[in-house]
Design a protein around this motif. Sequence first.
Motif, PDB file in Angstrom:
ATOM      1  N   LEU A 121       1.841 -12.570   5.723  1.00  0.00           N
ATOM      2  CA  LEU A 121       1.269 -11.227   5.643  1.00  0.00           C
ATOM      3  C   LEU A 121       1.595 -10.494   4.354  1.00  0.00           C
ATOM      4  O   LEU A 121       0.720  -9.867   3.749  1.00  0.00           O
ATOM      5  CB  LEU A 121       1.785 -10.383   6.821  1.00  0.00           C
ATOM      6  N   LEU A 122       2.846 -10.550   3.952  1.00  0.00           N
ATOM      7  CA  LEU A 122       3.343  -9.645   2.922  1.00  0.00           C
ATOM      8  C   LEU A 122       3.357 -10.280   1.541  1.00  0.00           C
ATOM      9  O   LEU A 122       3.494 -11.495   1.391  1.00  0.00           O
ATOM     10  CB  LEU A 122       4.772  -9.201   3.270  1.00  0.00           C
ATOM     11  N   SER A 123       3.248  -9.423   0.549  1.00  0.00           N
ATOM     12  CA  SER A 123       3.421  -9.891  -0.825  1.00  0.00           C
ATOM     13  C   SER A 123       4.878 -10.300  -1.023  1.00  0.00           C
ATOM     14  O   SER A 123       5.776  -9.875  -0.280  1.00  0.00           O
ATOM     15  CB  SER A 123       3.066  -8.776  -1.806  1.00  0.00           C
ATOM     16  N   ILE A 124       5.112 -11.111  -2.018  1.00  0.00           N
ATOM     17  CA  ILE A 124       6.478 -11.565  -2.304  1.00  0.00           C
ATOM     18  C   ILE A 124       7.378 -10.379  -2.616  1.00  0.00           C
ATOM     19  O   ILE A 124       8.532 -10.319  -2.183  1.00  0.00           O
ATOM     20  CB  ILE A 124       6.475 -12.576  -3.463  1.00  0.00           C
ATOM     21  N   SER A 125       6.864  -9.396  -3.336  1.00  0.00           N
ATOM     22  CA  SER A 125       7.685  -8.238  -3.706  1.00  0.00           C
ATOM     23  C   SER A 125       8.075  -7.422  -2.478  1.00  0.00           C
ATOM     24  O   SER A 125       9.207  -6.915  -2.398  1.00  0.00           O
ATOM     25  CB  SER A 125       6.935  -7.358  -4.710  1.00  0.00           C
ATOM     26  N   THR A 126       7.180  -7.288  -1.514  1.00  0.00           N
ATOM     27  CA  THR A 126       7.521  -6.550  -0.295  1.00  0.00           C
ATOM     28  C   THR A 126       8.573  -7.295   0.502  1.00  0.00           C
ATOM     29  O   THR A 126       9.551  -6.698   0.983  1.00  0.00           O
ATOM     30  CB  THR A 126       6.272  -6.321   0.577  1.00  0.00           C
ATOM     31  N   GLN A 127       8.404  -8.609   0.667  1.00  0.00           N
ATOM     32  CA  GLN A 127       9.404  -9.391   1.393  1.00  0.00           C
ATOM     33  C   GLN A 127      10.775  -9.295   0.731  1.00  0.00           C
ATOM     34  O   GLN A 127      11.795  -9.139   1.411  1.00  0.00           O
ATOM     35  CB  GLN A 127       8.985 -10.864   1.445  1.00  0.00           C
ATOM     36  N   ALA A 128      10.803  -9.362  -0.574  1.00  0.00           N
ATOM     37  CA  ALA A 128      12.066  -9.341  -1.301  1.00  0.00           C
ATOM     38  C   ALA A 128      12.751  -7.979  -1.238  1.00  0.00           C
ATOM     39  O   ALA A 128      13.957  -7.874  -1.463  1.00  0.00           O
ATOM     40  CB  ALA A 128      11.833  -9.734  -2.759  1.00  0.00           C
ATOM     41  N   ASP A 129      11.979  -6.939  -0.922  1.00  0.00           N
ATOM     42  CA  ASP A 129      12.524  -5.578  -0.916  1.00  0.00           C
ATOM     43  C   ASP A 129      13.295  -5.258   0.355  1.00  0.00           C
ATOM     44  O   ASP A 129      14.081  -4.312   0.386  1.00  0.00           O
ATOM     45  CB  ASP A 129      11.386  -4.567  -1.109  1.00  0.00           C
ATOM     46  N   PHE A 130      13.096  -6.027   1.433  1.00  0.00           N
ATOM     47  CA  PHE A 130      13.847  -5.764   2.657  1.00  0.00           C
ATOM     48  C   PHE A 130      15.338  -5.969   2.418  1.00  0.00           C
ATOM     49  O   PHE A 130      15.751  -6.920   1.741  1.00  0.00           O
ATOM     50  CB  PHE A 130      13.405  -6.699   3.789  1.00  0.00           C
ATOM     51  N   GLU A 323      -6.413  -7.970   5.913  1.00  0.00           N
ATOM     52  CA  GLU A 323      -6.392  -6.513   6.008  1.00  0.00           C
ATOM     53  C   GLU A 323      -5.050  -6.002   6.533  1.00  0.00           C
ATOM     54  O   GLU A 323      -4.527  -4.991   6.060  1.00  0.00           O
ATOM     55  CB  GLU A 323      -7.537  -6.035   6.915  1.00  0.00           C
ATOM     56  N   VAL A 324      -4.477  -6.726   7.499  1.00  0.00           N
ATOM     57  CA  VAL A 324      -3.166  -6.340   8.000  1.00  0.00           C
ATOM     58  C   VAL A 324      -2.118  -6.443   6.896  1.00  0.00           C
ATOM     59  O   VAL A 324      -1.256  -5.574   6.745  1.00  0.00           O
ATOM     60  CB  VAL A 324      -2.763  -7.204   9.213  1.00  0.00           C
ATOM     61  N   GLY A 325      -2.186  -7.516   6.108  1.00  0.00           N
ATOM     62  CA  GLY A 325      -1.245  -7.672   5.003  1.00  0.00           C
ATOM     63  C   GLY A 325      -1.336  -6.536   4.004  1.00  0.00           C
ATOM     64  O   GLY A 325      -0.313  -6.018   3.536  1.00  0.00           O
ATOM     65  N   LEU A 326      -2.556  -6.139   3.659  1.00  0.00           N
ATOM     66  CA  LEU A 326      -2.736  -5.010   2.742  1.00  0.00           C
ATOM     67  C   LEU A 326      -2.127  -3.730   3.321  1.00  0.00           C
ATOM     68  O   LEU A 326      -1.461  -2.963   2.618  1.00  0.00           O
ATOM     69  CB  LEU A 326      -4.231  -4.795   2.466  1.00  0.00           C
ATOM     70  N   PHE A 327      -2.362  -3.508   4.621  1.00  0.00           N
ATOM     71  CA  PHE A 327      -1.838  -2.299   5.261  1.00  0.00           C
ATOM     72  C   PHE A 327      -0.311  -2.308   5.283  1.00  0.00           C
ATOM     73  O   PHE A 327       0.335  -1.290   4.994  1.00  0.00           O
ATOM     74  CB  PHE A 327      -2.388  -2.174   6.682  1.00  0.00           C
ATOM     75  N   LEU A 328       0.287  -3.458   5.602  1.00  0.00           N
ATOM     76  CA  LEU A 328       1.742  -3.520   5.681  1.00  0.00           C
ATOM     77  C   LEU A 328       2.392  -3.399   4.308  1.00  0.00           C
ATOM     78  O   LEU A 328       3.454  -2.780   4.171  1.00  0.00           O
ATOM     79  CB  LEU A 328       2.178  -4.806   6.381  1.00  0.00           C
ATOM     80  N   ASP A 329       1.786  -3.981   3.289  1.00  0.00           N
ATOM     81  CA  ASP A 329       2.309  -3.780   1.935  1.00  0.00           C
ATOM     82  C   ASP A 329       2.304  -2.293   1.578  1.00  0.00           C
ATOM     83  O   ASP A 329       3.240  -1.783   0.944  1.00  0.00           O
ATOM     84  CB  ASP A 329       1.471  -4.557   0.918  1.00  0.00           C
ATOM     85  N   PHE A 330       1.260  -1.581   2.002  1.00  0.00           N
ATOM     86  CA  PHE A 330       1.192  -0.143   1.759  1.00  0.00           C
ATOM     87  C   PHE A 330       2.255   0.597   2.575  1.00  0.00           C
ATOM     88  O   PHE A 330       2.943   1.496   2.073  1.00  0.00           O
ATOM     89  CB  PHE A 330      -0.200   0.383   2.119  1.00  0.00           C
ATOM     90  N   LEU A 331       2.416   0.199   3.841  1.00  0.00           N
ATOM     91  CA  LEU A 331       3.370   0.861   4.730  1.00  0.00           C
ATOM     92  C   LEU A 331       4.791   0.793   4.189  1.00  0.00           C
ATOM     93  O   LEU A 331       5.575   1.730   4.366  1.00  0.00           O
ATOM     94  CB  LEU A 331       3.308   0.213   6.118  1.00  0.00           C
ATOM     95  N   TYR A 332       5.128  -0.313   3.516  1.00  0.00           N
ATOM     96  CA  TYR A 332       6.483  -0.482   3.013  1.00  0.00           C
ATOM     97  C   TYR A 332       6.653  -0.013   1.568  1.00  0.00           C
ATOM     98  O   TYR A 332       7.657  -0.317   0.925  1.00  0.00           O
ATOM     99  CB  TYR A 332       6.923  -1.937   3.181  1.00  0.00           C
ATOM    100  N   GLY A 333       5.698   0.757   1.081  1.00  0.00           N
ATOM    101  CA  GLY A 333       5.880   1.416  -0.208  1.00  0.00           C
ATOM    102  C   GLY A 333       7.039   2.405  -0.127  1.00  0.00           C
ATOM    103  O   GLY A 333       7.292   3.020   0.913  1.00  0.00           O
ATOM    104  N   THR A 334       7.738   2.605  -1.225  1.00  0.00           N
ATOM    105  CA  THR A 334       8.969   3.395  -1.227  1.00  0.00           C
ATOM    106  C   THR A 334       8.764   4.792  -0.650  1.00  0.00           C
ATOM    107  O   THR A 334       9.501   5.234   0.240  1.00  0.00           O
ATOM    108  CB  THR A 334       9.536   3.494  -2.646  1.00  0.00           C
ATOM    109  N   GLN A 335       7.762   5.507  -1.119  1.00  0.00           N
ATOM    110  CA  GLN A 335       7.576   6.874  -0.660  1.00  0.00           C
ATOM    111  C   GLN A 335       7.118   6.930   0.790  1.00  0.00           C
ATOM    112  O   GLN A 335       7.516   7.825   1.550  1.00  0.00           O
ATOM    113  CB  GLN A 335       6.570   7.618  -1.552  1.00  0.00           C
ATOM    114  N   THR A 336       6.305   5.967   1.204  1.00  0.00           N
ATOM    115  CA  THR A 336       5.853   5.925   2.592  1.00  0.00           C
ATOM    116  C   THR A 336       7.035   5.722   3.531  1.00  0.00           C
ATOM    117  O   THR A 336       7.122   6.348   4.600  1.00  0.00           O
ATOM    118  CB  THR A 336       4.826   4.796   2.793  1.00  0.00           C
ATOM    119  N   VAL A 337       7.964   4.854   3.141  1.00  0.00           N
ATOM    120  CA  VAL A 337       9.180   4.640   3.929  1.00  0.00           C
ATOM    121  C   VAL A 337      10.010   5.912   3.993  1.00  0.00           C
ATOM    122  O   VAL A 337      10.467   6.343   5.062  1.00  0.00           O
ATOM    123  CB  VAL A 337      10.014   3.484   3.349  1.00  0.00           C
TER     124      VAL A 337
END
Length: 428
Positions: A121-130, A323-337
Amino acid sequence: MQRRRFLSLSAAGAATAAMVPALSACGSGGPGGGKKTLRLVAAEYGDGKPENSSKKYWDSVARTFMGDHKGVKVEVEVYSWTEVDKKVADMVAQGNAPDVAQIGAYADFAAAGKLYSADQLLSISTQADFIASIARAGEVHRTQYGLPFVSSTRLLFCNETLFRKAGIIKKPESWAEVQTAATKLKAAGVKIPFGLPLGPEEAPAETMLWMLGGGGGYTDKNGSYTIRSQQNVRTFEWLRDELVGKELTGPGNPARTNRQDLFDAFCKGQVGMLHGHPSLMQQAEAADIKYEMIPLPGIDGKAKSTMGVADWVMAFKTAPRKEVGLFLDFLYGTQTVLDFTGKYDLLPVTTSASRQMRKDDSKRSKKLRPFLDPLPQAEFYPADKTSWAKVSKTIKEKIGGVVQKGADVAGILDEIQREADSTDGVAR
């Protein structure tokens, strides 16, 4: 007013999901052209007031995302913590799984093969940010299915006014010092020197905090239950004899005492010390209680780790993956979090948001830092085990017995261990 549930322990209703056969794709994820619709089911973190509802956050996230992704529509349903886990389990059982769910546990659905893995689902950068410790808590057989949403750790809250009244200058760092401080608080007339909530509301949390302080825990490094370990026996024998046995936990029976009851009592100035999470700050400040938060005391000094709790996001395989992957990458953006964690005094689950919170000099962010600092080393519930929901229920029912006068601590822990092993499919 309905109080929000602060970070779930387990998804009681989700346990049935693992027994449901694989489902056919629902409408939102099917092939074909046109706008894709994502259905999101989420938990309510608000306090019952419309202006504090989580629905406002999710609607804002959906609007912003849809503004940047014209071919995707996001529909949001928000339910209280008392019903959301069962709602999702029922939807899955009926062949109508949501595309994305933000609830309390993921392991049953993952074990049943119903979830996308994080790397699907997630981009590599999003996965690495957890934060690594939290991401690991979302793994089943070394594959991450649970995406952490928000987190929390625990500290020891001390009532400054009552400590001064009792003549206590140094805050406790060891269990012996906890006992000494509680003895002085009792002598000064404090109703509940140390709050010990081993009642059904959140007994697994209080249990784990004491286990960690005594060098034990629920599981070993291989994931096997260690509830009956010598460290845990020693911990609860100390609690039975040196805290409860010396009448330092107040007039109530710890086995029937819930955390929120003690939070309420703390905010009335009746509790000297208790384990707490960030939401207690708001409650105490609203009641004009002067308090200090300190690291958890352990058997021989400061505990080596604290307990971490996380809630989870998951995506079902019936959803349109791109589409779910795009949404989750957006959800885990710094400001959204940060928008969500700031609203409810929770901790971010990403390194970038944690770094930003540390840079923020606002009063609220500064108060959250003591909870944020131990998060990378925190120990989490064994949420990756499909047996955990049932084991958690057993702990709620039985753990309070270990602190009763004359209790057979080893025998009670052994009984819980046997039930845990049986649920986990381990022969003894």
